[in-house]
Design a protein around this motif. Structure first.
Motif, PDB file in Angstrom:
ATOM      1  N   ARG A 210      18.541  16.184  45.477  1.00 19.83           N
ATOM      2  CA  ARG A 210      19.050  16.186  44.110  1.00 19.83           C
ATOM      3  C   ARG A 210      20.379  15.442  44.030  1.00 19.83           C
ATOM      4  N   MET A 211      21.205  15.594  45.060  1.00 18.54           N
ATOM      5  CA  MET A 211      22.471  14.874  45.087  1.00 18.54           C
ATOM      6  C   MET A 211      22.227  13.371  45.199  1.00 18.54           C
ATOM      7  N   ALA A 212      21.250  12.981  45.981  1.00 20.18           N
ATOM      8  CA  ALA A 212      20.919  11.557  46.110  1.00 20.18           C
ATOM      9  C   ALA A 212      20.437  10.991  44.774  1.00 20.18           C
ATOM     10  N   ASP A 213      19.660  11.769  44.046  1.00 16.66           N
ATOM     11  CA  ASP A 213      19.206  11.319  42.730  1.00 16.66           C
ATOM     12  C   ASP A 213      20.383  11.120  41.774  1.00 16.66           C
ATOM     13  N   LEU A 214      21.324  12.069  41.798  1.00 18.74           N
ATOM     14  CA  LEU A 214      22.507  11.933  40.939  1.00 18.74           C
ATOM     15  C   LEU A 214      23.292  10.680  41.302  1.00 18.74           C
ATOM     16  N   LEU A 215      23.490  10.448  42.605  1.00 16.33           N
ATOM     17  CA  LEU A 215      24.231   9.258  43.048  1.00 16.33           C
ATOM     18  C   LEU A 215      23.529   7.977  42.623  1.00 16.33           C
ATOM     19  N   ALA A 216      22.201   7.961  42.746  1.00 21.15           N
ATOM     20  CA  ALA A 216      21.459   6.769  42.352  1.00 21.15           C
ATOM     21  C   ALA A 216      21.662   6.472  40.873  1.00 21.15           C
ATOM     22  N   THR A 217      21.690   7.523  40.061  1.00 26.62           N
ATOM     23  CA  THR A 217      21.938   7.333  38.629  1.00 26.62           C
ATOM     24  C   THR A 217      23.352   6.821  38.387  1.00 26.62           C
ATOM     25  N   LEU A 218      24.329   7.456  39.018  1.00 25.85           N
ATOM     26  CA  LEU A 218      25.731   7.055  38.845  1.00 25.85           C
ATOM     27  C   LEU A 218      25.926   5.602  39.254  1.00 25.85           C
ATOM     28  N   HIS A 219      25.410   5.253  40.418  1.00 24.03           N
ATOM     29  CA  HIS A 219      25.668   3.929  40.983  1.00 24.03           C
ATOM     30  C   HIS A 219      24.800   2.839  40.372  1.00 24.03           C
ATOM     31  N   SER A 220      23.885   3.210  39.505  1.00 23.07           N
ATOM     32  CA  SER A 220      23.092   2.188  38.812  1.00 23.07           C
ATOM     33  C   SER A 220      23.872   1.538  37.675  1.00 23.07           C
ATOM     34  N   HIS A 221      25.038   2.093  37.353  1.00 24.55           N
ATOM     35  CA  HIS A 221      25.849   1.562  36.255  1.00 24.55           C
ATOM     36  C   HIS A 221      26.979   0.707  36.818  1.00 24.55           C
ATOM     37  N   THR A 222      27.258  -0.386  36.149  1.00 20.90           N
ATOM     38  CA  THR A 222      28.305  -1.312  36.586  1.00 20.90           C
ATOM     39  C   THR A 222      29.213  -1.645  35.413  1.00 20.90           C
ATOM     40  N   GLY A 223      30.353  -2.230  35.742  1.00 24.93           N
ATOM     41  CA  GLY A 223      31.302  -2.660  34.734  1.00 24.93           C
ATOM     42  C   GLY A 223      31.628  -4.129  34.887  1.00 24.93           C
TER      43      GLY A 223
END
Length: 398
Positions: A210-223
Motif C-alpha cells: 500500500r505504501m508503494a502504491d501511494l509513492l507511485a501516485t505521489l511520484h507520478s506528478h511533476t512540476g
C-alpha cells in the motif's frame, strides 16, 4: 538559545477547538504528542470522545530557533514566524475534504502510537544561507514563508494528486484563537506505519504494498521546475540552477558545520569536500522535477482505520529529483525498502544525495542539541550513526 517552554493547556486551546469543531462540543483533554521539533502537535479530545489534532507553529514550539526563512530556498526551514499575515481564503473546499465520507476523526486504542517525528532535513544545516544565485523569478510573496501557507499549499497539492493526508478541518493565520499560526486536522485512527511494521511483521508485505502504491501516485506528478510546492504551484522559482547544485552547496555547508562541532569530521573535511565535488561532476544534467515528500520515513506515515497510509509533516513538499526521496526512504525503511524500489533511478545522483543526506544528519542534530531540545541523547545517536555512514562512504569513494 535556552528558554522556558511549556505545552499549551486545555484552556489555551479551547477557543481554537471551538472554532474548528463547533460550539456544541467541549474540549475535555489535550495531549502534546512527542517528537516534533518545528511545530507543536496536540491531540484534542472532546466531550463526545471524538478527537482531532491541532498543529501550532510558534517560537515556543520550534526548537531550531532560526530566523524567518526564505521559502525560495527549497530546503529552508518551514516555520517562518513573521508578523500577522492573513493566509488567503481557501475557497477550494473539495480539496479539503479528503477523508472518506463515512470516516469520522475519532481514534481507537492504537492512537497513542501516532506521533510526529523530529524533522531533520538531510543535507541542510538549519542556519544555512540561501544560495547566491540571484533573485528568484515568479510571484514570490511574503505568504510563502508563512508556515501555515506552506502547510495548506502542500495539503491541497496532495489532495489534488490523490495522495492521502489527514483532512484539514480548520486553518487560522490571523492569530484570533492563539498567538500563533494554527490548523486542526483529523486524527488518524490506525497509528503510525512505523509502529505497525514493528508490531506485526506478518502484515508488513500488505502495508508496504500500500505504501508503494501511494509513492507511485505521489511520484507520478511533476512540476515545471524544482522548489517548494507552495512556491512552484503559484508560479514562483527557487534559488539555484539545478537540484544537484542545490544538494552540493548544502552538503558543503553541512561539512563546515559538522567540522566545527565534531573533531572526526574536521579531520577529514578536505577529503569530504573533494568527494562531494567528484560525485557532483559525475551527475549528468536532467530536467525532470518530481513531487516528493522529502523526509519520508515510516514515522511520517499514519494509517487510516482500514490500514491505508497517509502522509504527515508535509510542509516540505517539493518538486525535486526523485533520487532525493529514495535515499531517505532507503535509510528510514531499512529492510522494508525493497518494496519501495523504483526502476530507472540515477545511480550517480543516488551516490551524491546519499552522502549529502548523511552529512546533514550529522550537522543538523549536533546543531539542534546546542539549544534546549529535550532529548539530546537521541540526537547524538543520530549524528554518530550518520557520521559513521559518511566516513564509510568516504572510504569506499577513494
Amino acid at each position: 538559545m535556552t528558554r522556558t517552554r511549556r505545552p499549551l493547556t486545555r484552556t489555551e486551546l479551547a477557543p481554537l477547538a471551538r472554532a474548528a469543531l463547533g460550539p456544541g462540543r467541549t474540549l475535555t483533554g489535550v495531549e502534546r504528542l512527542r517528537g516534533g521539533t518545528k511545530k507543536g502537535v496536540y491531540r484534542l479530545t472532546l466531550d463526545d470522545d471524538s478527537t482531532a489534532v491541532a498543529y501550532v507553529w510558534s517560537a515556543d514550539e520550534d526548537y531550531w530557533d532560526q530566523p524567518d526563512p526564505d521559502p525560495r530556498d527549497v530546503f529552508s526551514h518551514g516555520t517562518g514566524r513573521g508578523g500577522v499575515r492573513k493566509v488567503p481564503p481557501a475557497p477550494r473546499r473539495p480539496a479539503r475534504t479528503l477523508a472518506a465520507p463515512a470516516e469520522h476523526p475519532r481514534t481507537t486504542s492504537t492512537r497513542a502510537s501516532a506521533r510526529h517525528s523530529p524533522s531533520l532535513r538531510p543535507g541542510v544545516p538549519p542556519e544555512h544561507a540561501p544560495d547566491a544565485a540571484g533573485p528568484a523569478s515568479g510571484r514570490t510573496t511574503g505568504l510563502y514563508g508563512h508556515p501555515l501557507r506552506l502547510f495548506t499549499a502542500a495539503h491541497d497539492r496532495l489532495a489534488a494528486a490523490g495522495v492521502r493526508t489527514p483532512r484539514l478541518m480548520y486553518a487560522d493565520a490571523t492569530h484570533t484563537h492563539l498567538p500563533a499560526d494554527a490548523a486542526v486536522v483529523e486524527d488518524m485512527t490506525g497509528g503510525s506505519l512505523e509502529d505497525a511494521l514493528a508490531r506485526d511483521p506478518r502484515e508488513a508485505p500488505r502495508l508496504m504494498d500500500r505504501m508503494a502504491d501511494l509513492l507511485a501516485t505521489l511520484h507520478s506528478h511533476t512540476g515545471p521546475r524544482f522548489g517548494k510546492a507552495a512556491v512552484v504551484d503559484d508560479g514562483g522559482s527557487s534559488h539555484g540552477v539545478s537540484c544537484e547544485q542545490r544538494i552540493t552547496d548544502g552538503a558543503l555547508r553541512c561539512i563546515a558545520e559538522a567540522a566545527r562541532r565534531e573533531l572526526r569530521a574536521a579531520a577529514v573535511r578536505r577529503e569530504l569536500e573533494d568527494t562531494i565535488h567528484a560525485l557532483t561532476a559525475a551527475v549528468r544534467p536532467r530536467d525532470r522535477h518530481t513531487l516528493i515528500h522529502a523526509e519520508l520515513g515510516p514515522d511520517h506515515v499514519l494509517l487510516t482505520s482500514d490500514g491505508q497510509p497517509a502522509l504527515i509533516d508535509v510542509e516540505g513538499l517539493m518538486y525535486f529529483d526523485v533520487e532525493h526521496e529514495h535515499v531517505f526512504l532507503e535509510l528510514r525503511f531499512g529492510p522494508h525498502y525493497d518494496a519501495l524500489r523504483a526502476p530507472g533511478l540515477d545511480e550517480a545522483r543516488m551516490r551524491l544525495y546519499r552522502l549529502s543526506m548523511h552529512l546533514g544528519l550529522v550537522s543538523g542534530p549536533l546543531t539542534l542539541i546546542e539549544g534546549d531540545f529535550p532529548h539530546p541523547e537521541r540526537m547524538r545517536e543520530i549524528a554518530e550513526h550518520n557520521l559513521q555512514q559518511a566516513l564509510s562512504l568516504l572510504k569506499n569513494a577513494v
